[in-house]
Every structure is written in structure tokens, then in C-alpha cells.
Design an enzyme around this catalytic site. Structure first.
Site, PDB file in Angstrom:
ATOM      1  N   HIS A  75      24.646  28.770 -31.803  1.00  0.00           N
ATOM      2  CA  HIS A  75      23.834  28.710 -33.026  1.00  0.00           C
ATOM      3  C   HIS A  75      23.858  27.295 -33.612  1.00  0.00           C
ATOM      4  O   HIS A  75      24.662  27.000 -34.506  1.00  0.00           O
ATOM      5  CB  HIS A  75      24.350  29.723 -34.055  1.00  0.00           C
ATOM      6  CG  HIS A  75      24.044  31.130 -33.704  1.00  0.00           C
ATOM      7  ND1 HIS A  75      22.917  31.781 -34.140  1.00  0.00           N
ATOM      8  CD2 HIS A  75      24.725  32.019 -32.924  1.00  0.00           C
ATOM      9  CE1 HIS A  75      22.900  33.015 -33.665  1.00  0.00           C
ATOM     10  NE2 HIS A  75      23.983  33.187 -32.912  1.00  0.00           N
TER      11      HIS A  75
ATOM     12  N   CYS B 132      20.304  31.756 -29.113  1.00  0.00           N
ATOM     13  CA  CYS B 132      21.043  32.988 -28.817  1.00  0.00           C
ATOM     14  C   CYS B 132      20.126  34.023 -28.157  1.00  0.00           C
ATOM     15  O   CYS B 132      19.805  33.908 -26.977  1.00  0.00           O
ATOM     16  CB  CYS B 132      21.702  33.513 -30.099  1.00  0.00           C
ATOM     17  SG  CYS B 132      22.993  34.750 -29.802  1.00  0.00           S
TER      18      CYS B 132
ATOM     19  N   GLU C 187      21.879  25.934 -35.660  1.00  0.00           N
ATOM     20  CA  GLU C 187      21.427  25.858 -37.057  1.00  0.00           C
ATOM     21  C   GLU C 187      22.592  25.781 -38.037  1.00  0.00           C
ATOM     22  O   GLU C 187      22.436  25.253 -39.151  1.00  0.00           O
ATOM     23  CB  GLU C 187      20.530  27.057 -37.403  1.00  0.00           C
ATOM     24  CG  GLU C 187      21.214  28.409 -37.487  1.00  0.00           C
ATOM     25  CD  GLU C 187      21.383  29.135 -36.161  1.00  0.00           C
ATOM     26  OE1 GLU C 187      21.677  30.348 -36.173  1.00  0.00           O
ATOM     27  OE2 GLU C 187      21.218  28.483 -35.107  1.00  0.00           O
TER      28      GLU C 187
END
Length: 534
Positions: A505, A379, A507
Site C-alpha cells: 500500500h 493490492c 498510499e
């Protein structure tokens, strides 16, 4: 359907989310389907406008909800379908009640906490419990005794009467503080916490005790007697030695799986299958390799601010049988990347907002790019990499993002067109899962094993397409594009061991047994660099 309610006492941040996720995992490994939900007592509608220092990271679901970070634990431990209905706050509940009052739904009645707020909480619980599951787990945020938690506790008390007490299981998590001066654990805070819960009308079926030291037999007897909990149901949850992924296994060793069979009326002899999980823990305990990754962010003082990043790194390490050591670098104070980053095997720059710390992230991206250090920018980390590349390779010395002002002369990162008319901050970013098409010959596509992906987003600013042609000509390839809006989602630096920036994102979609492809490749490249350097 059976319901399990998890409450907490004594202090906050005891690990209710981890315990809830672990219980869900145990149930799944016994062959049951589960749903997971968290009810938070704060008045914010969601954590989207809260500082990471206040609340930790904001976890984003596929359907675009900004939620509590505990929902990340739920997804990492279970296969439960997490959505906006998996997280309700006081603000969200009151919003709905006030909207109904303004519409006239209450037909002139006085609107009160009981029954209107508690009824709305009960409706939220039912919405969070998917119809196709066997057990719905619901964590109540906050601490028993807090005034703001009372409506939620009252609601679950009523709920147990609505569905039948035999269909509800109450689990209470408390702390046994260890006094070093006297060298002993103290049970009194737990006794008082359960006492407060019993005043409300809830008697816990299982008492889970967080502790640094092993409990004695006498302590179990004492807690059982004073808390009115069966002795077998007093569970020790000692601090783990290696990894949070030990928690479900430790609970099973304490007999929690047998208690769940008994309380939920499951078939006798039902056992949880942890064979793959034991193998995972063996890798965590005895890794074959070690690698060091620098995480450059501005909230490094608080682990919860980058919780999903740390876990995604750990997952990738497990895949490669490696221990991942994280060197936390403050982006605010990063002046000499050579001094602070020297010796690391890879660099991760996570997301964020605001001007503070941005130049530190830019320096970290440049240092990794110029020295061939594996780099993953997430990001804001991708945007920092684009800014650095434009400054160094295109000579755009004033290149930056319009987040710092609308009159930027070289806006390589700019506000999304759809965001220009938005004024409210809460829940208005580009949120949730969106499609991305990857270039066939790209490193990112090879990592995923496909050219069509969907990933979760949380941002307002984007790569400025006005600069795409010149950036690509200089060697910053745009290898991932959103097909609907023509947004650049992934960039790669050519002729580099691993330099990837993503606007989304990744993760959030990493799991212990299924690490995210980009984190997996980052750690793989870092290990290769470490071997070559050795």
C-alpha cells in the site's frame, strides 16, 4: 513533557484528526518534537474487521497495527513516529484489564471502570507519548456526551492532575451550525457541548469552532462568556476553499501559535516557519495543468474509504503543478469500461476484499492495459491486473483468486501459506512494513531511485509463483520480490507507458511535500498522455 488533549462536541466527523494533525504541524514548525495518538471509544479492538462504510479506510503502521484513518492525517502533517501505541480503543483497553484480572494482578479486588479502566487509559497515553518529544498530542474520539466516551474523558481529567494542570492543554472542537432559513450561525450547541465537558471537570483552554460562515465579534464574546473561555482562545475554523492543507495556516492566522506559546510556556517570540507550506498552497490554488484519474472501487460513495489514495493523488499533483480530478467509478456496476472510463488520463484501482466488484476491477485493468492508459493497481488492484493478464494473454479463462473458493481450477492468486492455519479475522493478515528487492532496470526501481525498499502491507492472498514463469514469458514482469518469502510484490507490463501493480500500500507513505514515487510517476505518465492527446 507537555500534553495536548483534543476533544469534540456537537456532532462526529468534525475534523478532530485534521485539527490535531494541524496543531502538531504548527508545533513542529516552531522547532518542537511531537508525538500523536488517538483514543477511540468503540469496543472493537481495532478497525481491522470493520466495514469501510462504517469506519472508512484502515490505516496500517510500519509495525503492523491496523488503526484509525486519522493516523494518516498525523503522518501527512507531522514527522511523528506512528505505531500501534498511537491508537487505543475501548476494546484494546478492556482486553488488557481483563487479561490482568484473569492473571490475578488485581489481588482479589473488584475491577471497576474507576480506577482500573481509567488507570489503563492513562498508561496507554504514556505509552503513546514517546520519551524524546516535547509535546504529546492525544485526540479523544467520539463526541462529548456519548456514554462510551466517559471513561476516556475521566481519564484525561485525572491525567491533568497527575502531571500538573500547567503541563496539560485542553482543546475542544465544536460546530457552529448555519441555519439558512434565518441566515445565522447558532452558538447554543457549542455552549451545551462545553457545558457537558465542564460537568466532567474539564474546562477547555482553546475552543475551536467549525463553521461555514465567518463568526461575528458578538459571537466570540458570547462563546467566551458562556463557555468560560478567554475571548482570544475562541478560534474560528472555517471550511477550507481548496485543500485540507490550508487548515494549519488558517489556525495560525487565528493566533493559535501565539496561544500555544503562552499555554505551553515556550520562549516568547517563537514563530512557526510556513515558507515551504505557503509555496505548496500556492501550487494548489493556481496549478499549471489538469489531469483526470479514474478510481475504480466498490466504496466510492464514502470518501473516507479511500482517503489515503485521494491524498496521495493530490500530493503527486502538487509535485507536477497539476490539479488532479478524480472520476469515481463503481467497480460493482462497471460493465462497459469504454463507456465509463473514456477520456480519463489514468486509472487507479485500490485494494479491497471479497468477490463483489472484482470483475469490474479486472475490466478496468484490461481496458488500461490494452489502450496504453497509465495504470496503478494497489493490492487487490494488482491481483485484478494479474488475473486479467492471465485470462487474455495466457488463455486461462478461469483464472481468478482462491479468495472466492478453494476449488478454483486456475488460481493465479492464492492464499498465503502462512495464512492457511489462521481462523480469527482481526489482526491476522500480513501486516506492516516488509522488504522488497526491485529489478535494476525496472520502471519501479527508477521511480524509487533504489532497488531496496520497505512498504506497508495488508493482505492474505498473493501472486501464485506456480504461474510466474509463464506470466513473465507472456510479458508480465515480476520486478519486485520479497527476499524472505520469495513473494512477488511488484509487476509491470512491458512496452506500456506505465502499468504497475503492487501488493503493498504505497498510499500510506505519501506526504504533501514528498509524494510517493509510484503516485508521482502515475500522474507524470497521465500528464504526458494528456499532452499527447491534446
Amino acid at each position: 513533557m507537555k500534553y495536548i488533549f483534543i476533544t469534540g462536541g456537537v456532532v462526529s466527523s468534525l475534523g478532530k484528526g485534521l485539527t490535531s494533525g494541524a496543531l502538531g504541524m504548527i508545533l513542529e514548525r516552531m522547532g518542537l518534537r511531537v508525538s500523536m495518538q488517538k483514543l477511540d471509544p468503540y469496543i472493537n479492538v481495532d478497525p481491522g474487521t470493520m466495514s469501510p462504510y462504517q469506519h472508512g479506510e484502515v490505516y496500517v503502521t510500519d509495525d503492523g497495527a491496523e488503526t484509525d484513518l486519522d493516523l494518516g492525517h498525523y503522518e501527512r502533517f507531522t514527522h511523528a513516529k506512528i505505531s500501534g501505541a498511537s491508537n487505543y480503543t475501548t476494546g484494546k483497553i478492556y482486553n488488557e484489564v481483563i487479561r490482568k484480572e484473569r492473571r490475578g494482578d488485581y489481588l482479589g479486588r473488584t475491577v471497576q471502570v474507576i480506577p482500573h479502566i481509567t488507570d489503563e487509559i492513562k498508561r496507554a497515553i504514556r505509552r503513546g507519548a514517546a520519551s524524546d518529544v516535547d509535546v504529546a498530542l492525544c485526540e479523544i474520539g467520539g463526541t462529548v456526551g456519548d456514554i462510551e466516551s466517559l471513561p476516556f474523558l475521566e481519564a484525561i481529567r485525572q491525567f491533568s492532575l497527575d502531571v500538573g494542570r500547567k503541563n496539560c492543554l485542553f482543546v475542544h472542537l465544536t460546530l457552529l451550525p448555519f441555519l439558512r432559513a434565518s441566515g445565522e450561525l447558532k452558538t447554543k450547541p457549542s455552549q451545551q457541548s462545553v457545558g457537558k465537558l465542564r460537568e466532567i471537570g474539564i474546562v477547555p483552554d482553546i475552543l475551536v469552532c467549525r463553521t461555514e460562515q465567518a463568526m461575528t465579534s458578538e459571537m466570540r464574546d458570547k462563546l467566551s462568556m458562556f463557555c468560560n473561555v478567554d475571548r482570544r482562545s475562541v478560534i474560528e475554523e472555517r471550511d477550507v476553499d481548496f485543500s485540507i492543507y490550508e487548515v494549519p495556516v488558517n489556525l495560525v492566522r487565528e493566533g493559535v501559535d501565539e496561544l500555544l506559546v503562552e499555554f505551553l510556556g515556550l520562549a516568547p517570540g517563537t514563530q512557526a516557519d510556513f515558507e515551504t507550506w505557503y509555496a505548496l498552497l500556492e501550487t494548489v490554488r493556481k496549478p499549471d495543468h489538469e489531469v483526470e484519474i479514474a478510481l475504480v472501487g466498490k466504496y466510492i460513495q464514502l470518501d473516507d474509504a479511500y482517503k489515503s489514495h485521494y491524498e496521495a493523488l493530490a500530493h503527486a499533483g502538487i509535485f507536477h503543478h497539476a490539479r488532479v480530478r478524480v472520476r469515481k467509478i463503481s467497480a460493482d456496476t462497471l460493465e462497459s469500461a469504454d463507456d465509463e472510463l473514456r477520456g480519463v488520463d489514468g486509472v487507479l484501482v485500490p485494494g479491497g476484499f471479497g468477490e463483489r466488484g472484482f470483475e469490474g476491477k479486472v475490466r478496468a485493468a484490461g481496458w488500461a492495459r490494452e489502450r496504453g492508459i497509465p495504470y496503478l493497481g494497489v493490492c487487490y488492484g494488482m491481483q485484478a491486473a494479474v488475473v486479467e493478464f492471465a485470462r487474455k494473454e495466457l488463455g486461462l479463462t478461469h483464472a481468478t483468486t482462491t479468495e472466492f473458493g478453494a476449488e478454483i481450477s486456475e488460481p493465479v492468486i492464492s492464499l498465503m501459506e502462512e495464512q492457511k492455519r489462521i481462523r480469527d479475522l482481526g489482526g491476522t493478515m500480513r501486516l506492516g512494513a516488509f522488504a522488497c528487492e526491485l529489478a535494476e532496470n525496472s520502471r519501479t526501481a527508477r521511480a524509487y531511485g533504489t532497488t531496496s525498499i520497505r512498504e506497508r502491507h495488508r493482505h492474505r492472498y498473493e501472486y501464485n509463483n506456480d504461474y510466474r514463469e509463464c506470466l513473465e514469458a507472456a510479458g508480465l514482469a515480476s520486478v519486485g520480490i520479497n527476499p524472505d518469502l520469495d513473494l512477488v510484490e511488484v509487476v509491470e507490463v512491458e512496452d506500456h507507458p506505465f502499468f504497475v501493480g503492487v501488493q503493498y500500500h504505497p498510499e500510506f507513505k505519501s506526504r504533501p511535500l514528498e509524494p510517493h514515487p509510484l503516485f508521482r510517476e502515475l500522474i507524470g505518465a497521465a500528464l504526458e498522455r494528456r499532452k499527447a492527446r491534446s
